[in-house]
Design a protein around this motif. Structure first.
Motif, mmCIF file in Angstrom:
data_model
loop_
_atom_site.group_PDB
_atom_site.id
_atom_site.type_symbol
_atom_site.label_atom_id
_atom_site.label_comp_id
_atom_site.label_asym_id
_atom_site.label_seq_id
_atom_site.Cartn_x
_atom_site.Cartn_y
_atom_site.Cartn_z
ATOM 1 N N TYR A 135 0.549 -1.289 -0.005
ATOM 2 C CA TYR A 135 -0.206 -0.231 0.159
ATOM 3 C C TYR A 135 0.902 1.240 0.066
ATOM 4 C CZ TYR A 135 -4.823 -1.858 0.502
ATOM 5 O OH TYR A 135 -5.662 -2.728 0.501
ATOM 6 N N SER A 143 -4.033 3.931 3.694
ATOM 7 C CA SER A 143 -4.172 2.703 4.107
ATOM 8 C C SER A 143 -3.091 1.908 4.805
ATOM 9 C CB SER A 143 -4.552 2.040 2.725
ATOM 10 O OG SER A 143 -5.545 2.553 1.879
ATOM 11 N N SER A 144 -1.930 2.072 4.289
ATOM 12 C CA SER A 144 -0.907 1.304 5.235
ATOM 13 C C SER A 144 -1.166 1.716 6.822
ATOM 14 C CB SER A 144 0.307 1.973 4.705
ATOM 15 O OG SER A 144 0.642 1.731 3.403
#
Length: 944
Positions: A135, A143-144
């Protein structure tokens, strides 16, 4: 909004119909009003609602490959029992993640995430870590971060992954926050964690925390990791603490090639080039083989030191180690720069031609090499070749290489082309050095309005932008604008640099700027800008340009302990430019008494020779000639050109010919000096012959000199040819050439042509002076006076040369009353001190109108031989023998070797019938060995 409730058993169908419609963000768990990321924890809740989002664009080709395989995998999953899917396809999923990490894509990351969630392997930490990294590399750091928070039982590798992701996405403060959380969670960090933190702090330029990380690494005994030690060596060097880098390097028990590279690059970064070379030699003696990074570094050092021989040895070593192939193009690029800097551009061309796969750095290095060796045409040819034959287009470095050439050579058309290219490629929005280069280019191309427009349209200006604009105003004589912009900069609260001071001081170039110059001087004292000798020299130059010689000399005296040869040259050159020639000579004598530490250079000799030329001091000029011959500067082209000019001004044309004949490195300026010297000494025919043998393309100075020669001998045909050449070469806008043409046509009796040239020329000071003199020489004094009044109304500055032309016109036309009126108001109204050239025409006006007594009374208090000579001529004109004899006796005392005065008095005796006195005077001439040059007349044989 339409929502769907999906059970765990329906998960296997998600990949079949939602990969084009579904992005995992956001989804809404049952009973919740907020959206969350799709995670393993939510997966365990058995059901959730998914909010479909808009269609995403088609996949790129690299992502399409992964999707195709995942779709195949999905169909296989559908045909197998759910519990067997995890066991059979886990290894396949791991391979797909590795493949995706090579060419990360946000859609690919989403698909992999879905597949991992379906298989139920998100609890596997290596898989989760890889997904987190995927990501991040796909550019979706948000998102990470959310995915990281959903991972249970985080180990050090997971923490390192999120810190690395923060660093990769330039979120340096976030990386530090994660490190603090990691410590707080009592997760034991490793050397990789500290390595990431060193990199983060380097980007943040936080030296104090960097030293703290070093202490932590010592406390936990992690310096056994060579990579971490190398990172600390690099960190200390980049923070300017090379000594700490060296200590750490010496304490390392085991060193790899990166260690040596780090200390070499650190020495180079801190400007200690010799030390960088010594480390390279030590590495060679230690048995460690240099890699392409080390070779590139040491070649850059050789380039900076101009150590061609050492660089050639490194070149040979690179060939032996096989670093000249396409995979090691950085070594070849460094070699191009080395040979270019050492003026071996042909070798650089050979290396460039041998590179099989050039990168953009190769092209830029070769263009920079051509530019540094003044191969301007080759630079632009290579630029065209790069765009037409290679896969590369100009980047920021390319444009910043081209722009200085356009600025220095005033290539405004090429500069505008670069500007247009930068706009089309949207390079100006985030690159201020390019913007500053464009401002500088427009300023130096005399397009200050475009530079101003570019400056004003920029919202994010740095100090370089301000300095470039201030310098542009000063360069283009917009002194008031430069000073106002400097005031605006000070009021903005920005910290100025020495470049700012240089730029604004150059705008103080006239007495009107003296007050502002003093204000800048006071500001410099308060801001602490007077510790640098260059700024002191610039301040001295300002005071001299503003007419305050006393202040300039006082500054030199106050800073005599740090003054260098440039300081003395500043004073001497400033005095010469301000027509204070005697002060320039006295300063030079003071310099010579300073001893060998302050020996003169070529600039000193050029300026002092100019002072001697203007004062016609032949003996002092010969002394300077001998000094030049005894010094290394005797063969300097500028010094030899100045010697020709000096001998020409001092009417020693034979010496000028000898210097020209034995000139070792003559250029166009040398020929111009010789032609001008011949023209100045009435050797006009020889000047024309030399012009016909000219070995260079004539420029404006050549045209002015040869027009002066044509004016003296009245060769209308050749003067017209020069006029035609002027049009073909585009010199018609040059004010000095226009003035010379007016003089030429006027002296050749073509007043109509002279007036036509003046009408179509720029109305400069010299052009006005020439046309006023032209009408005066043709006996039209009233028209000359009318033109003088028009000149004053136009705002053109009136100078002493203007009054020479005006008084000459009044004298030729018998306008005694008007001429005396203008002479009397010269100083009171126009601030011009009367000189001998003006006084000659006053005596001529009075004498020719029969007012000999007034002319004599006017002349009695003067010591100029020219004025007394004019009075003698007037006495001869009116046959006033008694007064003429008195005047002649005075002239015999002043210039006993001037035979012209004897001849005038003799002619006066003959006209009065005093043959005895005339015979005795003629005999006296013979006894003294004086001879009168024979007169001659010239006619131009050919078409007029």
């Amino acid at each position: 909004m339409r929502t769907m409730v999906i059970s765990q058993l329906q998960l296997k169908h998600i990949t079949r119909w939602t990969f084009q419609d579904l992005i995992l963000l956001p989804f809404r768990p049952k009973g919740s009003s907020s959206c969350h990321l799709f995670s393993s924890q939510n997966y365990q809740n058995k059901s959730f609602s998914i909010v479909p989002r808009q269609k995403v664009p088609l996949l790129p080709c690299d992502a399409a490959f992964c999707c195709r395989h995942f779709c195949i995998a999905t169909h296989l999953f559908d045909k197998m029992p759910q519990w067997d899917v995890r066991e059979v396809h886990f290894e396949f999923l791991a391979d797909c993640i590795k493949l995706s990490l090579k060419k990360p894509n946000i859609l690919t990351a989403t698909i992999v995430h879905c597949a991992a969630l379906k298989i139920g392997v998100l609890a596997h930490l290596p898989t989760s870590t890889s997904l987190l990294t995927l990501y991040s590399k796909a550019g979706n750091f948000t998102s990470s971060r959310v995915f990281f928070e959903d991972i249970h039982n985080k180990d050090v590798i997971v923490w390192n992954a999120i810190i690395s992701a923060s660093l990769q996405n330039n979120c340096y403060k976030t990386a530090i926050e994660f490190f603090k959380k990691m410590v707080k969670a009592q997760t034991r960090f490793d050397s990789t964690t500290l390595l990431l933190m060193v990199s983060t702090l380097l980007h943040m330029k936080n030296f104090d925390q960097g030293k703290s990380i070093h202490c932590v690494s010592i406390k936990y005994m992690m310096l056994v990791d060579i990579s971490l030690c190398n990172a600390f060596i690099d960190m200390y060097a980049k923070f300017g603490d090379l000594n700490s880098s060296e200590c750490l390097f010496e304490e390392m028990e085991y060193k790899d090639v990166v260690s040596w590279n780090s200390i070499m690059r650190g020495s180079l970064y801190n400007g200690d080039l010799e030390k960088s070379l010594r480390y390279f030699q030590r590495m060679s003696f230690s048995g460690e083989t240099a890699d392409h990074v080390g070779l590139s570094c040491v070649i850059s050092v050789c380039s900076s030191l101009r150590e061609l021989a050492f660089g050639q040895c490194v070149h040979g070593q690179g060939i032996k180690l096989g670093y000249m192939d396409s995979s090691r193009v950085s070594v070849a690029n460094s070699l191009i720069s080395l040979y270019s800097q050492c003026e071996a551009v042909e070798v650089a061309e050979t290396i460039f031609g041998e590179i099989a796969y050039k990168d953009i750095v190769s092209w830029n290095a070769m263009m920079e090499g051509y530019a540094s060796n003044e191969n301007i045409h080759e630079v632009f040819d290579l630029l065209v070749e790069m765009q037409t034959t290679g896969p590369f287009q100009p980047d920021i470095v390319t444009l910043t290489t081209i722009l200085p050439l356009c600025a220095e050579l005033m290539l405004s058309r090429e500069g505008r082309t670069v500007h247009g290219f930068a706009i089309r490629r949207q390079m100006l929005s985030d690159h201020r050095p390019l913007l500053n280069g464009l401002i500088d280019m427009y300023s130096k191309c005399n397009l200050v309005a475009k530079a101003e427009l570019l400056f004003n349209s920029t919202t994010e200006r740095d100090l370089v932008s301000w300095n470039a604009m201030i310098s542009g105003y000063s360069l283009n004589k917009y002194s008031e604008k430069a000073q106002n912009l400097f005031k605006e900069l000070i009021c903005s609260g920005r910290n100025c640099t020495s470049s700012t001071v240089f730029s604004v001081l150059s705008s103080c170039n006239c007495p009107n700027s003296l007050y502002f110059g003093k204000s800048v001087h006071c500001w410099q004292l308060k801001a602490g800008f007077l510790h640098h000798i260059l700024l002191i020299n610039s301040l001295m130059h300002t005071y001299i340009n503003c007419g305050d010689l006393t202040a300039g000399f006082s500054i030199l005296q106050e800073n005599s302990d740090i003054a260098d040869i440039a300081s003395w040259n500043t004073i001497i050159a400033g005095c010469v430019r301000s027509d204070h020639f005697q002060e320039a000579l006295e300063t030079f004598l003071r310099l010579m008494r300073q001893g060998p530490l302050f020996n003169h250079d070529s600039i000193t000799l050029v300026n002092v020779l100019s002072a001697c030329a203007n004062m016609e001091l032949l003996n002092q000029g010969k002394t300077l000639h001998s000094i030049a011959l005894k010094s290394p500067f005797g063969s300097d082209t500028r010094v030899q050109n100045s010697l020709i000019t000096m001998y020409g001004r001092c009417r020693d044309i034979d010496s000028a010919r000898k210097v020209f004949k034995f000139h070792s490195n003559s250029n166009l300026c040398t020929w111009n000096c010789m032609i001008s010297a011949l023209s100045h000494n009435k050797e006009s025919r020889e000047a024309l012959e030399l012009f016909h043998c000219l070995q260079f393309k004539p420029n404006e100075f050549t045209v002015v000199s040869i027009l002066s020669a044509c004016t003296q001998i009245g060769v209308l045909r050749q003067g017209k040819q020069v006029h035609a050449y002027m049009f073909r070469s585009g010199y018609q806008e040059n004010s000095f050439i226009s003035a010379a043409l007016v003089d030429f046509y006027s002296n050749c009796g073509r007043l109509d042509n002279a007036a036509q040239v003046f009408r179509h020329s720029q109305k400069s000071e010299s052009a006005w002076n020439s046309i006023i003199a032209a009408y005066g020489n043709h006996g039209n004094g009233e028209k000359a006076i009318k033109l003088f009044n028009e000149m004053c109304k136009s705002g053109t500055k009136v100078t002493k040369s203007t009054f020479v032309s005006l008084l000459s016109a009044c004298s030729h036309s018998g306008l005694v009353k008007q001429g005396l009126m203008y002479y009397e108001c010269m100083f009171e109204k126009y601030g011009i001190q009367p000189e001998a050239d003006h006084q000659v025409y006053v005596v001529n006006m009075l004498g020719r109108s029969g007012k000999l007594d007034e002319a004599y009374e006017f002349t009695k208090g003067l010591q100029c031989s020219g004025v007394w000579g004019m009075l003698l001529s007037v006495c001869n004109y009116h046959g006033e023998v008694k007064l003429g004899k008195k005047v002649a006796e005075r002239l015999f005392e002043m210039e006993p070797e001037n035979v012209g005065y004897y001849i005038s008095l003799s002619n006066m005796y003959v006209a009065a019938g005093s043959w005895k006195d005339a015979t005795e005077l003629r005999q006296s001439i013979c006894d003294q060995g004086l001879r009168k040059c024979a007169g001659y007349s010239l006619i131009d044989v050919g078409l007029g």
